[in-house]
Scaffold this active site. Sequence first.
Site, PDB file in Angstrom:
ATOM      1  N   CYS A 188     -51.070  87.084 129.442  1.00 36.08           N
ATOM      2  CA  CYS A 188     -52.391  87.483 129.935  1.00 36.08           C
ATOM      3  C   CYS A 188     -52.249  88.739 130.797  1.00 36.08           C
ATOM      4  CB  CYS A 188     -52.954  86.325 130.744  1.00 36.08           C
ATOM      5  SG  CYS A 188     -54.026  86.797 132.084  1.00 36.08           S
ATOM      6  N   GLU A 189     -53.027  89.776 130.459  1.00 35.14           N
ATOM      7  CA  GLU A 189     -52.855  91.051 131.171  1.00 35.14           C
ATOM      8  C   GLU A 189     -53.482  91.050 132.559  1.00 35.14           C
ATOM      9  OE1 GLU A 189     -54.546  93.936 128.545  1.00 35.14           O
ATOM     10  OE2 GLU A 189     -56.538  93.756 129.393  1.00 35.14           O
ATOM     11  N   HIS A 190     -54.246  90.012 132.885  1.00 35.40           N
ATOM     12  CA  HIS A 190     -54.848  89.961 134.221  1.00 35.40           C
ATOM     13  C   HIS A 190     -53.893  89.392 135.262  1.00 35.40           C
ATOM     14  CE1 HIS A 190     -58.818  89.666 131.842  1.00 35.40           C
ATOM     15  NE2 HIS A 190     -58.552  90.911 132.147  1.00 35.40           N
ATOM     16  N   HIS A 191     -53.048  88.449 134.843  1.00 37.16           N
ATOM     17  CA  HIS A 191     -52.153  87.796 135.804  1.00 37.16           C
ATOM     18  C   HIS A 191     -50.684  87.860 135.396  1.00 37.16           C
ATOM     19  CE1 HIS A 191     -56.104  85.783 136.385  1.00 37.16           C
ATOM     20  NE2 HIS A 191     -55.762  85.760 137.655  1.00 37.16           N
ATOM     21  N   GLN A 214     -57.270  87.760 124.925  1.00 35.32           N
ATOM     22  CA  GLN A 214     -57.251  87.084 123.623  1.00 35.32           C
ATOM     23  C   GLN A 214     -58.201  87.731 122.615  1.00 35.32           C
ATOM     24  OE1 GLN A 214     -57.023  82.791 123.867  1.00 35.32           O
ATOM     25  NE2 GLN A 214     -58.098  82.607 121.912  1.00 35.32           N
ATOM     26  N   HIS A 242     -54.318  79.458 128.365  1.00 31.85           N
ATOM     27  CA  HIS A 242     -53.952  80.527 129.292  1.00 31.85           C
ATOM     28  C   HIS A 242     -53.426  79.869 130.567  1.00 31.85           C
ATOM     29  CE1 HIS A 242     -56.187  84.000 127.335  1.00 31.85           C
ATOM     30  NE2 HIS A 242     -56.355  82.970 126.544  1.00 31.85           N
ATOM     31  N   CYS A 273     -52.990  81.136 133.288  1.00 28.90           N
ATOM     32  CA  CYS A 273     -53.745  81.600 134.469  1.00 28.90           C
ATOM     33  C   CYS A 273     -54.944  80.690 134.736  1.00 28.90           C
ATOM     34  CB  CYS A 273     -54.192  83.047 134.299  1.00 28.90           C
ATOM     35  SG  CYS A 273     -55.363  83.282 132.961  1.00 28.90           S
TER      36      CYS A 273
END
Length: 225
Positions: free
Chosen positions: A113-116, A154, A182, A184
């Site tokens: 996941c590119e956010h976390h 995703q 995910h 996260c």
Amino acid sequence: MDLEKQLKEIEAMGNDHIGSSTETPMRPDAFELSDIEKIASIKKDVQNIMHTLGLDLSDDSLKGTPTRVAKMFVQEIFGGLHPDRRPKASTFENKYKYQEMLVEKNITLYSTCEHHLLPIVGKAHIAYISNGTVVGLSKMNRIVDYYAKRPQVQERLTMQIVKELQQVLGTEDVACVIDAKHLCVNSRGIRDIDSSTVTSEFGGAFKNVETRREFLDYIKLDTEF
Ligand SMILES: Nc1nc2c(ncn2[C@@H]2O[C@H](COP(=O)(O)OP(=O)(O)OP(=O)(O)O)[C@@H](O)[C@H]2O)c(=O)[nH]1
Ligand SMILES: [Zn+2]
């Protein structure tokens, strides 16, 4: 500058790259450093994070971690950022004259996941209808793996897989469904261990309700992770 303001500025910088494109937002100079140079640089960054957290980097168990993480980032979990690793998907003539859809289901998917920067774990399901060209089955798994090995959301991952296969097969008639957990969401934040995320992209003939239904019937989403 107060922390809140600084965070807002950093966030705004990041958003410069975000467009409506399905491309992973990369800078033009993304490949100026070699993999070896990237590993050396990331090693120092990881050392710094661990040092800041107060960890003793001379400890036997910790001292190899910065190198291990750097190699893992560059060569493994983010290896799909490098176009050289794009799988060569050799195609063949559809000599069997097979007219129906082909479904490759339950393709194991590990992404990040590119956010976390936490893992995404799930299954991808792909279908296509040949217009004269076929592709080796394992190439679909390889294409999933290549795009999964990037920092991802995703939705974008699903679209990138479809776009790649449309290009390789020379047809719009490609679909992909991904069902993934995910970490996260599952292990931090809201900590909902049971929820998973389903995304889909239906190209060409798969926009037709009956064709789409046939694909969804084949894959019957009872995904176990
Ligand atoms: N659309 C989309 N969102 C994702 C994906 N992976 C993670 N997210 C979400 O991205 C959001 C990140 O936004 P923020 O609200 O800034 O992050 P946060 O404060 O850590 O949010 P919480 O997870 O709710 O604690 C979270 O809600 C994640 O659940 C993905 O693949 N697609
Ligand atoms: Zn996340």
